[in-house]
Design a protein around this motif. Structure first.
Motif, PDB file in Angstrom:
ATOM      1  N   SER A 175       0.863  -1.182   0.000  1.00 38.94           N
ATOM      2  CA  SER A 175       0.000   0.000   0.000  1.00 38.94           C
ATOM      3  C   SER A 175       0.896   1.228   0.000  1.00 38.94           C
ATOM      4  N   ASN A 211      -5.090  12.394  -4.981  1.00 34.46           N
ATOM      5  CA  ASN A 211      -6.285  11.606  -4.658  1.00 34.46           C
ATOM      6  C   ASN A 211      -7.326  12.402  -3.884  1.00 34.46           C
ATOM      7  N   LYS A 212      -6.905  13.429  -3.167  1.00 35.29           N
ATOM      8  CA  LYS A 212      -7.878  14.324  -2.508  1.00 35.29           C
ATOM      9  C   LYS A 212      -8.753  14.977  -3.587  1.00 35.29           C
ATOM     10  N   ARG A 231      -9.427  13.687  -6.517  1.00 32.05           N
ATOM     11  CA  ARG A 231     -10.260  12.621  -7.090  1.00 32.05           C
ATOM     12  C   ARG A 231     -11.417  12.246  -6.177  1.00 32.05           C
ATOM     13  N   PHE A 232     -11.156  12.246  -4.858  1.00 33.31           N
ATOM     14  CA  PHE A 232     -12.156  11.757  -3.895  1.00 33.31           C
ATOM     15  C   PHE A 232     -12.746  12.886  -3.045  1.00 33.31           C
ATOM     16  N   ASP A 270      -9.959  10.343   1.934  1.00 29.16           N
ATOM     17  CA  ASP A 270      -8.766   9.514   1.756  1.00 29.16           C
ATOM     18  C   ASP A 270      -9.095   8.206   1.054  1.00 29.16           C
ATOM     19  N   TYR A 271      -8.178   7.759   0.236  1.00 28.18           N
ATOM     20  CA  TYR A 271      -8.291   6.470  -0.450  1.00 28.18           C
ATOM     21  C   TYR A 271      -7.066   5.656  -0.061  1.00 28.18           C
ATOM     22  N   PRO A 290      -4.610   3.215  -1.529  1.00 34.60           N
ATOM     23  CA  PRO A 290      -4.107   2.546  -2.738  1.00 34.60           C
ATOM     24  C   PRO A 290      -3.376   1.250  -2.377  1.00 34.60           C
ATOM     25  N   THR A 299       1.542   5.588  -5.270  1.00 33.70           N
ATOM     26  CA  THR A 299       0.173   5.911  -4.846  1.00 33.70           C
ATOM     27  C   THR A 299      -0.761   6.025  -6.047  1.00 33.70           C
ATOM     28  N   THR A 343      -3.822   3.528  -7.501  1.00 33.10           N
ATOM     29  CA  THR A 343      -5.152   4.147  -7.589  1.00 33.10           C
ATOM     30  C   THR A 343      -5.728   3.994  -8.997  1.00 33.10           C
ATOM     31  N   LYS A 348      -9.109   2.083 -10.496  1.00 25.41           N
ATOM     32  CA  LYS A 348     -10.110   2.777 -11.335  1.00 25.41           C
ATOM     33  C   LYS A 348     -10.362   2.020 -12.639  1.00 25.41           C
TER      34      LYS A 348
END
Ligand code: HPA
Length: 233
Positions: free
Chosen positions: A108, A116-117, A119-120, A124-125, A127, A183, A187, A191
């Protein structure tokens, strides 16, 4: 052709190995693949396709950092139907037991990036590596070396930092190494529903200041490429 890749349809294999450095892509392709041809020179981001033990495999540079890697992954998957992405890159050790030349397989990857912030929507995501690739890489790596480690890591948006102690918090929370790509690799693989893994070699240590010599780079770096080639479907 896609916007950033000059290959014709069918020239890129379903599995792509991605070192950060395009010249390392050239070196790995020319020394480890047979019947090699170059499919991309756009922006100097060299990409090659050839055969390894009867498997068709491509090797292409990703550049440094998550935005650049993201552009290539988006186009490789959506325009060229790539199904497996294996980063073969270097990393800096954050733990005292890790030495230059060690192999690290990240399960991870945490980050200080906002990528990613965005994207989401600020959330938090987590990965995560492909378990299948990770398990196969662990088994393959153990045949080649006893110096292989699996764990969490940290992808940074900066290589040069004002604060020399910036990495210690992440080390406290168990991150083995840092680099600048994994990361977003993990991710985007989630997707696009493809498989991804980073196979990393420690090139320097933030703990000791040790850095790989030219001789160590020549001897150690092909090991990660061999692991990646052996586990390629
Ligand atoms: N920091 C970030 N990326 C890296 C490093 C490092 O120390 N070493 C190799 N890639």
């Amino acid at each position: 052709m896609s916007i950033h890749i000059g290959a014709k349809q069918g020239e890129i294999a379903p599995t792509v190995l991605m070192p950060g450095d395009p010249m390392r892509a050239k070196h790995f392709a020319e020394t480890m693949l047979e019947d090699v041809f170059c499919y991309n020179k756009v922006r100097g981001m060299l990409g090659y396709t050839g055969n390894y033990k009867g498997k068709r495999i491509s090797i292409m540079g990703s550049g440094m950092g998550m935005p650049t890697l993201s552009i290539y992954i988006n186009e490789l998957v959506t325009e060229y139907n790539v199904k497996t992405l294996i980063r073969v890159g270097t990393c800096g050790a954050l733990q005292p037991h890790l030495k230059v030349g060690d192999i690290v397989l990240p399960m991870s990857s945490s980050t200080n990036s906002h990528i990613n912030k965005l994207r989401f929507n600020g959330m938090d995501y987590a990965p995560t590596a492909s378990f299948k690739l990770l398990m196969n890489a662990w088994e393959e790596a153990r045949k080649l070396t006893s110096r292989v480690y699996v764990g969490g890591m940290f992808s940074s948006d900066t290589f040069y930092n004002d604060d020399p102690d910036w990495w210690k918090k992440w080390a406290d929370y168990g991150a083995l190494v840092c680099e600048m790509e994994t990361t977003v690799l993990y991710t985007l693989a989630a997707k696009f529903k493809v498989d991804a893994l980073s196979v990393l070699t420690v090139s320097d240590s933030l703990v000791t200041g040790e850095s790989a010599s030219a001789e160590q780079r020549e001897k150690d770096f092909p090991v990660m490429a061999k692991i990646a080639l052996e586990i390629s479907p």
